[in-house]
Design an enzyme around this catalytic site. Structure first.
Site, PDB file in Angstrom:
ATOM      1  N   GLY A   1       0.872  -1.177   0.000  1.00  0.00           N
ATOM      2  CA  GLY A   1       0.000   0.000   0.000  1.00  0.00           C
ATOM      3  C   GLY A   1       0.904   1.219   0.000  1.00  0.00           C
ATOM      4  O   GLY A   1       1.628   1.447   0.973  1.00  0.00           O
TER       5      GLY A   1
ATOM      6  N   GLN B   1      -1.341   7.257   1.311  1.00  0.00           N
ATOM      7  CA  GLN B   1      -0.952   8.315   2.255  1.00  0.00           C
ATOM      8  C   GLN B   1      -0.053   7.779   3.373  1.00  0.00           C
ATOM      9  O   GLN B   1       1.017   8.319   3.627  1.00  0.00           O
ATOM     10  CB  GLN B   1      -2.214   8.929   2.886  1.00  0.00           C
ATOM     11  CG  GLN B   1      -3.121   9.619   1.898  1.00  0.00           C
ATOM     12  CD  GLN B   1      -2.668  11.049   1.650  1.00  0.00           C
ATOM     13  OE1 GLN B   1      -1.568  11.298   1.162  1.00  0.00           O
ATOM     14  NE2 GLN B   1      -3.522  11.987   2.006  1.00  0.00           N
TER      15      GLN B   1
ATOM     16  N   ARG C   1     -15.799   2.749  10.278  1.00  0.00           N
ATOM     17  CA  ARG C   1     -14.716   1.821   9.920  1.00  0.00           C
ATOM     18  C   ARG C   1     -15.315   0.524   9.400  1.00  0.00           C
ATOM     19  O   ARG C   1     -14.781  -0.120   8.498  1.00  0.00           O
ATOM     20  CB  ARG C   1     -13.866   1.511  11.151  1.00  0.00           C
ATOM     21  CG  ARG C   1     -12.980   2.661  11.579  1.00  0.00           C
ATOM     22  CD  ARG C   1     -12.050   2.231  12.687  1.00  0.00           C
ATOM     23  NE  ARG C   1     -11.208   3.336  13.126  1.00  0.00           N
ATOM     24  CZ  ARG C   1     -11.500   4.137  14.131  1.00  0.00           C
ATOM     25  NH1 ARG C   1     -12.610   3.990  14.812  1.00  0.00           N
ATOM     26  NH2 ARG C   1     -10.685   5.128  14.462  1.00  0.00           N
TER      27      ARG C   1
ATOM     28  N   ASN D   1      -7.982  -0.765   7.844  1.00  0.00           N
ATOM     29  CA  ASN D   1      -9.224  -0.860   8.615  1.00  0.00           C
ATOM     30  C   ASN D   1     -10.286  -1.686   7.891  1.00  0.00           C
ATOM     31  O   ASN D   1     -10.227  -1.797   6.669  1.00  0.00           O
ATOM     32  CB  ASN D   1      -9.797   0.557   8.830  1.00  0.00           C
ATOM     33  CG  ASN D   1      -9.233   1.196  10.088  1.00  0.00           C
ATOM     34  OD1 ASN D   1      -9.018   0.520  11.096  1.00  0.00           O
ATOM     35  ND2 ASN D   1      -9.004   2.494  10.019  1.00  0.00           N
TER      36      ASN D   1
ATOM     37  N   ARG E   1      -2.687   9.644  20.996  1.00  0.00           N
ATOM     38  CA  ARG E   1      -3.723  10.689  20.961  1.00  0.00           C
ATOM     39  C   ARG E   1      -4.160  11.040  22.382  1.00  0.00           C
ATOM     40  O   ARG E   1      -4.210  12.202  22.773  1.00  0.00           O
ATOM     41  CB  ARG E   1      -4.925  10.199  20.143  1.00  0.00           C
ATOM     42  CG  ARG E   1      -4.651  10.213  18.649  1.00  0.00           C
ATOM     43  CD  ARG E   1      -5.715   9.472  17.857  1.00  0.00           C
ATOM     44  NE  ARG E   1      -5.604   9.752  16.435  1.00  0.00           N
ATOM     45  CZ  ARG E   1      -6.115   9.006  15.474  1.00  0.00           C
ATOM     46  NH1 ARG E   1      -6.802   7.914  15.784  1.00  0.00           N
ATOM     47  NH2 ARG E   1      -5.978   9.341  14.195  1.00  0.00           N
TER      48      ARG E   1
ATOM     49  N   HIS F   1     -10.139  -1.332  17.840  1.00  0.00           N
ATOM     50  CA  HIS F   1      -9.902  -0.010  17.270  1.00  0.00           C
ATOM     51  C   HIS F   1     -11.216   0.528  16.727  1.00  0.00           C
ATOM     52  O   HIS F   1     -11.410   0.680  15.536  1.00  0.00           O
ATOM     53  CB  HIS F   1      -8.852  -0.117  16.156  1.00  0.00           C
ATOM     54  CG  HIS F   1      -8.485   1.198  15.560  1.00  0.00           C
ATOM     55  ND1 HIS F   1      -7.964   2.231  16.303  1.00  0.00           N
ATOM     56  CD2 HIS F   1      -8.544   1.669  14.286  1.00  0.00           C
ATOM     57  CE1 HIS F   1      -7.727   3.264  15.509  1.00  0.00           C
ATOM     58  NE2 HIS F   1      -8.081   2.948  14.284  1.00  0.00           N
TER      59      HIS F   1
END
Ligand code: A3D
Length: 321
Positions: free
Chosen positions: A10, A13, A89, A121, A152, A176
Site C-alpha cells: 500500500g 498516504q 470503519r 481498517n 492521541r 480499534h
C-alpha cells in the site's frame, strides 16, 4: 551486515509517510508496493532524491510486483480504502477484506518468514483475516492501533496539563473502534496520577471527571475528527509514526511494551481473538502480553469492546471471508 528490509504493501498516504520515516531513520531498506502503476516508483524516487539532503543511505524501491518483497524481515500493510466522512470503519469491511485477502496471498507466497504489522481498517478484522489466509504464527501478525490511540490520549492529557508529552504515560485497550478503552486510572505523568493533577488544577473532583471524560471521548472519536477536517481521507502522519515505532521495537528486539492488536489465548479472559492490549514487541513479534488488573467498570468496558470485535469478525465471516 546487510541492512534489514521492510516491505510496505500500500503506497498511499500512510505508505508514503512510512517509506520516508523508515528511510530517514535508516531503519531498513524499503520496498513500496502498490497496484497503481508508477505511483510507488515515483514516491520512492522522490524520497530517495532527498537522501543527500537528509543524509541517509537506506535504499528505496517502488514496485507493482510481489516478487520484490522477497526476503523482507518486516511487512507493513496499509492496502485498502480509508474512511470517507460519515463512513464508519465497519463500512469498509467488504471492500478491504477483498483487498486484504489478495495481499495475504501475495505475502504468503513471497515473504513467508516476515513479521507483519497491519494498519488497514477495520483493523481487528483485517488482522484476523490476514492471519487466517496466511496461517502465519499468531505472534508474527500484529495490528497497529493502540500506539496511535494511546498517543492521541497522551497528547490530549499533555495539552490539558501543560506538561511535556514525553512524561505522559496513558494507554488505550480494546478494539480499534468507538468502544476502545482509554485506561484513565493508570494514566500518569511520570508516575503522578493524571486524575489527581486534574483535581488539583480545578479544585473540584466533579469538574476533573468532566474534563477527563471529554478527553476520553475525544480519544475514541479522534480518527473521525481528522477525517472530518481532511474531507478526502483519514489520518496518515500519526498512523505511520505509530507503525514505525512498532517496527523499531521488532527489528531492534527492543522488548518495548506497546499497546498492540495481538492474538489473545486466554489473556484478559479473551480466547481466540485479536484485541488491543499491552504487548512486549521484540525479534519474535509479539513476545508476551502484559496483563493488567482491571476494576469492574474497566473490565465491563473491555468486555464491551471485545464484543464489538467478535461481532465484526462474525460479520466478516457472514460475508464469506
Ligand atoms: P490510501 O491513501 O487510500 O492508500 C491505500 C493504498 O492501498 C492506495 O494507494 C491503493 O492503491 C492501495 N491498494 C488498494 N488495493 C490494493 C491491493 N490490492 N494491493 C496493494 N495496494 C492496494 O489510504 P491510507 O494510506 O490513508 O490508509 C490506508 C488504510 O489504513 C485504510 O484502510 C485506513 O482506513 C487505515 N487506517 C488505519 C488507522 C489505524 O490506526 C488502524 C489509521 C488511519 C488509517
Amino acid at each position: 551486515m546487510a541492512r534489514k528490509k521492510i516491505a510496505l504493501i500500500g503506497g498511499g498516504q500512510i505508505g508514503g509517510v512510512l517509506a520516508q520515516l523508515i528511510a530517514h531513520r535508516e531503519l531498513a531498506d524499503v520496498v513500496l508496493f502498490d497496484i497503481v502503476e508508477d505511483m510507488p516508483q515515483g514516491k520512492t524516487l522522490d524520497i530517495a532524491e532527498a537522501s543527500r539532503i537528509d543524509g541517509f543511505d537506506a535504499k528505496l524501491k517502488g514496485t507493482n510486483s510481489y516478487k520484490d518483497i522477497e526476503g523482507s524481515d518486516l511487512i507493513i500493510i496499509t492496502a485498502g480504502l480509508p474512511r470517507k466522512p460519515g463512513m464508519s470503519r465497519d463500512d469498509l469491511l467488504t471492500t478491504n477484506a477483498k483487498i486484504m485477502k489478495s495481499v495475504a496471498e501475495g505475502v504468503k507466497e513471497n515473504a513467508p518468514n516476515a513479521i507483519v504489522i497491519i494498519i488497514s481498517n477495520p483493523l481487528d478484522a483485517m488482522v484476523t483475516l490476514f492471519q487466517r489466509v496466511t496461517g502465519f504464527p499468531h505472534n508474527k501478525v500484529i495490528g497497529q492501533a493502540g500506539v496511535l490511540d494511546s498517543s492521541r490520549f497522551s497528547s490530549f492529557i499533555a495539552w490539558e496539563l501543560d506538561v511535556s508529552v514525553k512524561d505522559v504515560n496513558a494507554m488505550v485497550l480494546g478494539g480499534h473502534g468507538d468502544s476502545m478503552v482509554p485506561l484513565v486510572r493508570y494514566a500518569n505523568v511520570n508516575g503522578v496520577p493524571v486524575m489527581e493533577q486534574l483535581e488539583r488544577k480545578y479544585g473540584d473532583a466533579a469538574k476533573a471527571k468532566e474534563v477527563m471524560d471529554a478527553m476520553v471521548q475525544r480519544t475514541k472519536m479522534a480518527g473521525g475528527e481528522v477525517v472530518k477536517l481532511l474531507k478526502t481521507g483519514s489520518a496518515f502522519y500519526s498512523p505511520a509514526a505509530a507503525a514505525t515505532k512498532m517496527a523499531e521495537a521488532i527489528l531492534g528486539d527492543q522488548k518495548r511494551v506497546l499497546p498492540s492488536c495481538v492474538y489473545l489465548d486466554g489473556e484478559f479472559g479473551v480466547n481466540g481473538y485479536y484485541v488491543g492490549v499491552p504487548a512486549v514487541l521484540g525479534a519474535n513479534g509479539c513476545e508476551r502480553v502484559l496483563e493488567v488488573t482491571l476494576n469492574e467498570e474497566e473490565q465491563a468496558a473491555l468486555d464491551n469492546s471485545v464484543n464489538s470485535v467478535t461481532n465484526l469478525v462474525a460479520d466478516m465471516e457472514r460475508l464469506g471471508f
